[in-house]
Design a protein around this motif. Structure first.
Motif: not given
Length: 554
Positions: A101-109, A392-395, A413-415, A422-424
């Protein structure tokens, strides 16, 4: 004025009441606490708050809710309150979903339930989030306005400078109705032309026509002039290494000045999200990290100069004199060179004509929103390229990652590789290079050379992250460098019994010391350094410790 709102959404009534109770106990005097027991009820509340004009500081949403999970809820809520801090409440079993979710909605915490005692596990997290919210400029209309052309490289340079220096502004296209009105009001309606854009209108009403960075920096209140002419420590460069040196130098009592040509943060400051930096499990954007470090340095009394280009370094007795492009200079007992590196230019015919008008070296965060529903191309295979691709995949409708090698495993980096897989809408093109670019006024097409030969594709957006050049020619013969221009320090200066050129002391150079006693190097500009944010910060701190050792023996 009504209190700002903290909202919590949880479908478990007991947990919902417990969260609201903990929030009221700590924040009830300064914030209004609103709770909802369904996602639908929460969305309705958010809409009502928006209609009334209330301000929402933070939204806490449970991940496991029926009909709409916490990530989906936050995604809808942030359309109404983009500046509200977003916190996901989750069980340990859902940690992977929270990280995604950190990447999906720019989660803060994200917070793991339960958080007993709240004084240790809950309140410190919310304190940090609310502090970040309070520091965010949330005005609907920024006072500083930039009127320019969409594909103007000069306009992009101004916008990028303001954004990287955390100066809020509003971008207005010159050919829009509002742009025409502003140009007319500024008396430029008939005379304005490409050479005079952009027009910058400050909060005080001052009008700057195509200003240089130094003029703009002074107009928006950035410090450009030194307070004195002599310092204990001069730090050249405001990337992670320079900021680390400024923080540690000033905190340990040295009269410290940091000089930066562009903006604090360097290349790292342009990163959309750094997720492997110690102490930030949810990741942190480069601009946030740079802003925190800048404020920390100022708190300790460091002086930060912006938009000053250093062009020379001279040794005069025990003093080191740093010269500026405008003819001024400052001097000090010691100097730390932390100028970092810049991305290498693509050797592709035609691309140089479109720098700032479709072709960008680095993340160019100001352009992300303009890429919505478009296809973008990114060149590079290191972490910076991967971070930009994920962001940029979010835009963009599709992100093409152009990689010269046969894969990402050796350089990224692996992460990040896992996230990209995982991003289509991210497509990786290995064994491929950009060999040309063309367009009319801005980039419109690029030529790719891959395993199947050359092909030309439509492309208005190209972001380049390749290699690194130190740009240290301004040091002349004063400081020794390797064949690529990286600064030699410590053991790299000595070979067997040989001494560094013109080395006047009996001792050998300290680990980060150059061939000039009292002049040190830290971060990416140093030969054979580890190109990571954490190592650059560490070298900045280490260089300050060696500065103290030098001053004690001088």
């Amino acid at each position: 004025m009504d209190k700002p709102v903290i909202m919590t959404v949880d479908d478990d009534p007991g947990v919902s009441r417990s969260v609201a109770r903990d929030l009221r106990r700590r924040y009830g005097q300064s914030y209004r606490i609103i709770r909802a027991e369904t996602a639908a009820q929460g969305i309705e509340s958010v809409r009502e708050l928006r209609l009334r004009g209330d301000d929402v500081a933070a939204i806490l949403a449970d991940y496991r809710m029926p009909q709409m999970n916490g990530v989906e809820f936050l995604e809808q809520a942030m359309d109404l309150y983009p500046y509200a801090r977003r916190v996901l409440l989750t069980a340990y079993a859902d940690t992977d979903a929270a990280i995604q979710a950190i990447n999906v909605v720019d989660l803060d915490h994200y917070l793991l339930k339960p958080w007993d005692p709240p004084e240790e596990k809950f309140y410190p997290v919310l304190d940090a989030q609310l502090d970040a919210w309070q520091r965010t400029d949330r005005r609907e209309t920024d006072e500083l306005r930039v009127v320019g052309a969409r594909w103007s490289a000069r306009s992009y340079k101004i916008r990028d400078f303001l954004a990287r220096n955390q100066v809020p502004y509003r971008w207005v296209l010159a050919d829009s109705p509002e742009g025409s009105e502003l140009l007319a009001a500024a008396g430029e309606a008939c005379t304005i032309g490409p050479a005079k854009l952009p027009l910058v209108i400050t909060a005080g009403g001052a009008k700057l026509t195509a200003p240089g960075t130094a003029e703009l920096a002074e107009a928006v209140g950035l410090s450009t002039a030194p307070a004195t002419d002599f310092y204990d420590l001069i730090v050249i460069g405001g990337g992670p290494g320079g900021l680390g040196a400024a923080v540690y130098g000033a905190s340990e009592g040295l009269r410290t000045v940091m000089v930066e040509q562009h903006a604090s943060g360097g290349q790292a400051g342009q990163s959309s999200r750094i997720e492997n930096y110690l102490g930030f499990p949810d990741g942190v954007s480069g601009s946030q990290l740079a802003d925190r470090a800048r404020r920390q340095a100022l708190k300790f009394g460091a002086e930060l100069l912006t938009a000053r280009k250093v062009t020379s370094l001279e040794v005069k007795g025990q003093a080191k004199v740093v010269g500026f492009a405008d003819g001024g200079s400052i001097a000090g007992h010691t100097v730390i060179l932390a100028t970092g590196v810049s991305y290498r230019r693509l050797n592709a015919p035609g691309l140089d004509d479109f720098i700032g008008s479709g072709c960008y070296y680095g993340a160019a965060m100001t352009e992300a929103s303009e890429c919505r529903d478009r296809e973008v191309y990114i060149v590079g295979a290191a972490n910076s390229a991967g971070q930009s691709a994920v962001h940029l995949s979010g835009y963009a409708s599709r992100v093409h990652l152009v990689v010269r090698g046969d894969g990402l495993e050796r350089t990224m980096s692996h992460y990040l590789i896992e996230q990209i897989s995982q991003l289509p809408n991210i497509e990786v093109h290995t064994g491929t290079e950009v060999v040309g670019g063309e367009g009319d006024g801005h980039l419109e097409r690029i030529t790719l050379k891959g395993p199947d030969g050359e092909r030309t594709v439509d492309a208005e957006w190209l972001f380049v992250f390749i290699g690194a050049e130190p740009f240290t020619d301004w040091l002349g013969d004063t400081v020794e460098r390797d064949g690529r221009g990286f600064i030699l320090t410590g053991p790299d200066l000595t070979s067997g019994e040989s001494r560094p050129r013109n080395w006047p002391l009996r001792r050998d150079p300290y680990h980060l010391e150059t061939n000039v006693p009292g002049v040190f190097a830290a971060g990416d500009v140093r030969a054979d350094s580890i190109k990571r944010v954490a190592s650059a910060v560490g070298e900045g701190a280490m260089a300050v410790a060696l500065v103290h050792r030098y001053l004690e023996q001088a």
